[in-house]
Design a protein around this motif. Sequence first.
Motif, PDB file in Angstrom:
ATOM      1  N   ALA A  99       0.863  -1.185   0.000  1.00  0.00           N
ATOM      2  CA  ALA A  99       0.000   0.000   0.000  1.00  0.00           C
ATOM      3  C   ALA A  99       0.897   1.233   0.000  1.00  0.00           C
ATOM      4  O   ALA A  99       1.663   1.455   0.941  1.00  0.00           O
ATOM      5  CB  ALA A  99      -0.910  -0.005   1.223  1.00  0.00           C
ATOM      6  N   TRP A 100       0.808   2.018  -1.059  1.00  0.00           N
ATOM      7  CA  TRP A 100       1.685   3.182  -1.187  1.00  0.00           C
ATOM      8  C   TRP A 100       1.220   4.295  -0.242  1.00  0.00           C
ATOM      9  O   TRP A 100       0.044   4.651  -0.223  1.00  0.00           O
ATOM     10  CB  TRP A 100       1.679   3.689  -2.617  1.00  0.00           C
ATOM     11  CG  TRP A 100       2.426   2.791  -3.547  1.00  0.00           C
ATOM     12  CD1 TRP A 100       1.924   1.738  -4.246  1.00  0.00           C
ATOM     13  CD2 TRP A 100       3.818   2.856  -3.855  1.00  0.00           C
ATOM     14  NE1 TRP A 100       2.908   1.134  -4.985  1.00  0.00           N
ATOM     15  CE2 TRP A 100       4.094   1.797  -4.761  1.00  0.00           C
ATOM     16  CE3 TRP A 100       4.865   3.681  -3.459  1.00  0.00           C
ATOM     17  CZ2 TRP A 100       5.362   1.567  -5.285  1.00  0.00           C
ATOM     18  CZ3 TRP A 100       6.136   3.453  -3.973  1.00  0.00           C
ATOM     19  CH2 TRP A 100       6.375   2.411  -4.875  1.00  0.00           C
ATOM     20  N   PRO A 101       2.141   4.875   0.543  1.00  0.00           N
ATOM     21  CA  PRO A 101       1.766   5.968   1.444  1.00  0.00           C
ATOM     22  C   PRO A 101       1.478   7.247   0.668  1.00  0.00           C
ATOM     23  O   PRO A 101       1.900   7.411  -0.480  1.00  0.00           O
ATOM     24  CB  PRO A 101       3.006   6.128   2.327  1.00  0.00           C
ATOM     25  CG  PRO A 101       4.138   5.622   1.490  1.00  0.00           C
ATOM     26  CD  PRO A 101       3.568   4.507   0.659  1.00  0.00           C
ATOM     27  N   SER A 102       0.758   8.154   1.299  1.00  0.00           N
ATOM     28  CA  SER A 102       0.450   9.437   0.669  1.00  0.00           C
ATOM     29  C   SER A 102       1.646  10.377   0.795  1.00  0.00           C
ATOM     30  O   SER A 102       2.396  10.329   1.771  1.00  0.00           O
ATOM     31  CB  SER A 102      -0.776  10.075   1.338  1.00  0.00           C
ATOM     32  OG  SER A 102      -0.557  10.239   2.726  1.00  0.00           O
ATOM     33  N   ARG A 130      -1.503   8.196  -3.380  1.00  0.00           N
ATOM     34  CA  ARG A 130      -2.043   9.561  -3.395  1.00  0.00           C
ATOM     35  C   ARG A 130      -0.910  10.555  -3.219  1.00  0.00           C
ATOM     36  O   ARG A 130      -0.110  10.441  -2.300  1.00  0.00           O
ATOM     37  CB  ARG A 130      -3.078   9.731  -2.278  1.00  0.00           C
ATOM     38  CG  ARG A 130      -3.688  11.137  -2.210  1.00  0.00           C
ATOM     39  CD  ARG A 130      -4.875  11.172  -1.254  1.00  0.00           C
ATOM     40  NE  ARG A 130      -4.500  10.875   0.116  1.00  0.00           N
ATOM     41  CZ  ARG A 130      -4.049  11.778   0.984  1.00  0.00           C
ATOM     42  NH1 ARG A 130      -3.881  13.041   0.602  1.00  0.00           N
ATOM     43  NH2 ARG A 130      -3.747  11.423   2.227  1.00  0.00           N
ATOM     44  N   ALA A 131      -0.839  11.510  -4.102  1.00  0.00           N
ATOM     45  CA  ALA A 131       0.211  12.520  -4.029  1.00  0.00           C
ATOM     46  C   ALA A 131      -0.313  13.840  -4.567  1.00  0.00           C
ATOM     47  O   ALA A 131      -1.187  13.867  -5.446  1.00  0.00           O
ATOM     48  CB  ALA A 131       1.445  12.088  -4.822  1.00  0.00           C
ATOM     49  N   PRO A 139      -2.106  16.594  -8.780  1.00  0.00           N
ATOM     50  CA  PRO A 139      -2.807  17.859  -8.526  1.00  0.00           C
ATOM     51  C   PRO A 139      -1.861  18.902  -7.948  1.00  0.00           C
ATOM     52  O   PRO A 139      -0.953  18.568  -7.175  1.00  0.00           O
ATOM     53  CB  PRO A 139      -3.892  17.464  -7.526  1.00  0.00           C
ATOM     54  CG  PRO A 139      -3.400  16.208  -6.893  1.00  0.00           C
ATOM     55  CD  PRO A 139      -2.614  15.499  -7.941  1.00  0.00           C
ATOM     56  N   LEU A 140      -2.075  20.147  -8.338  1.00  0.00           N
ATOM     57  CA  LEU A 140      -1.215  21.247  -7.903  1.00  0.00           C
ATOM     58  C   LEU A 140      -2.026  22.267  -7.124  1.00  0.00           C
ATOM     59  O   LEU A 140      -3.124  22.660  -7.537  1.00  0.00           O
ATOM     60  CB  LEU A 140      -0.567  21.931  -9.114  1.00  0.00           C
ATOM     61  CG  LEU A 140       0.223  23.216  -8.829  1.00  0.00           C
ATOM     62  CD1 LEU A 140       1.506  22.898  -8.069  1.00  0.00           C
ATOM     63  CD2 LEU A 140       0.540  23.969 -10.132  1.00  0.00           C
ATOM     64  N   THR A 177      -0.884  13.660   5.532  1.00  0.00           N
ATOM     65  CA  THR A 177      -0.019  12.981   4.565  1.00  0.00           C
ATOM     66  C   THR A 177       1.062  12.206   5.287  1.00  0.00           C
ATOM     67  O   THR A 177       1.517  12.602   6.369  1.00  0.00           O
ATOM     68  CB  THR A 177       0.615  14.013   3.600  1.00  0.00           C
ATOM     69  OG1 THR A 177       1.347  13.336   2.605  1.00  0.00           O
ATOM     70  CG2 THR A 177       1.522  14.968   4.347  1.00  0.00           C
ATOM     71  N   ASP A 178       1.505  11.092   4.705  1.00  0.00           N
ATOM     72  CA  ASP A 178       2.498  10.235   5.350  1.00  0.00           C
ATOM     73  C   ASP A 178       3.926  10.733   5.137  1.00  0.00           C
ATOM     74  O   ASP A 178       4.763  10.640   6.036  1.00  0.00           O
ATOM     75  CB  ASP A 178       2.385   8.804   4.798  1.00  0.00           C
ATOM     76  CG  ASP A 178       1.028   8.190   5.060  1.00  0.00           C
ATOM     77  OD1 ASP A 178       0.549   8.281   6.205  1.00  0.00           O
ATOM     78  OD2 ASP A 178       0.435   7.630   4.112  1.00  0.00           O
TER      79      ASP A 178
END
Length: 397
Positions: free
Chosen positions: A41-44, A73-74, A107-108, A142-143
């Motif tokens: 699971a990819w961290p944010s 999520r990034a 997203p920016l 956020t992680d």
Amino acid sequence: MSLIAWIALVSCVAWAWLLLGQGLFWRTDQRLPRGSVEPVAWPSVAVVVPARDEAEVLPVSLTSLLRQDYPGRAEIVLVDDGSTDGTGELARALAERCAWRHGGGLPLNVVSPGPPERGWTGKLWAVRHGIAVARGHGEGGTDFLLLTDADIAHAPDSLRRLVAAATSHRLDLVSQMARLRVAGGWERLVVPAFVYFFCQLYPFRWVNRARASAAAGGCVLLRTAAAERAGVPGAIRGAVIDDVALARAVRRSGGRIWLGLADHVDSVRPYPRLADLWRMVARSAYAQLRHSVAVLACTVAGLALVYLAPPLCLAAGVAGGDAVAAWAGGAAWAVMAGTYVPMLRYYRQPLRGAVLLPVTAFLYLLMTVDSALRHHRGRGAAWKGRTYGAPQAVSER
């Protein structure tokens, strides 16, 4: 023996110690840890980009961030720090163009913190604001935080590789020294030596084995929890050399840090003239010496003994028939050049340039002295219209 011979011998001994006793600083094999396994699971991640009048470099650097191939999520938070060249507007336009051409992109969010409060450097004030915005987005914040400068371009898998390294090896801070631009003649002479000297001050092996603390501010992946434990950026708010201060704060709070050279992260900022490179070095050199005249004097003497004495003693020994001075000076110069070869190879530069390291070191000596003169004349560490003196002690918030 003559005085010149003694100086040459001392320099030769100094280089023997640097070769073997300074963490093998001259090697360039400290890259992202091997064996990194991608998480299930990819961290944010929030990418925080402080930017002040960076319209010239954003089309390359920001576009590279918008097009990151990251499975989790990034988002990107670009902090427009009082720019007058349309940095914020350009950033929004680049995000729209990326979404239109490539059907997406990270997203920016472009924000502005206003002027920095007393005791803060402009960059850290912008980072503080960007982190606050990132923490307020999404469930649980956020992680990870990727703190990256506005002139740094990332390969499409850069963020993915950084996060995989941090999660696989349980690192709280992963930093890469971006590959700086070496397009012009002055850049070729000065830039590889800049990184070489940094590695000599903070041997990457020592950093990665908890014997020293340092980071490269252009690319720092930081666990949000580690930032909170360390109290950053508030705890380092007045630091001019903020990357090293950040690494020390994280390590003091019990965090694990890693530092290495980058293969997929590049600086796109041009330094075409010697004056441009001079300002880059002089703005922080005296801060590195803790604004101490005594440390400055020792540094100048050390640079002269280690870098300038070998070729001068060789020349004097040959001219005066002093075999010891010639032999010791030549040996020291040969070791010096040999330790510089790996960095030149990393920068894909002709290896014959290694013999010019004494010339570059002399330039750095002058830059360091100039940095001290600027400080005592009230011009301090100047960057894009802001000047910082020696930091004052401040309490943590």
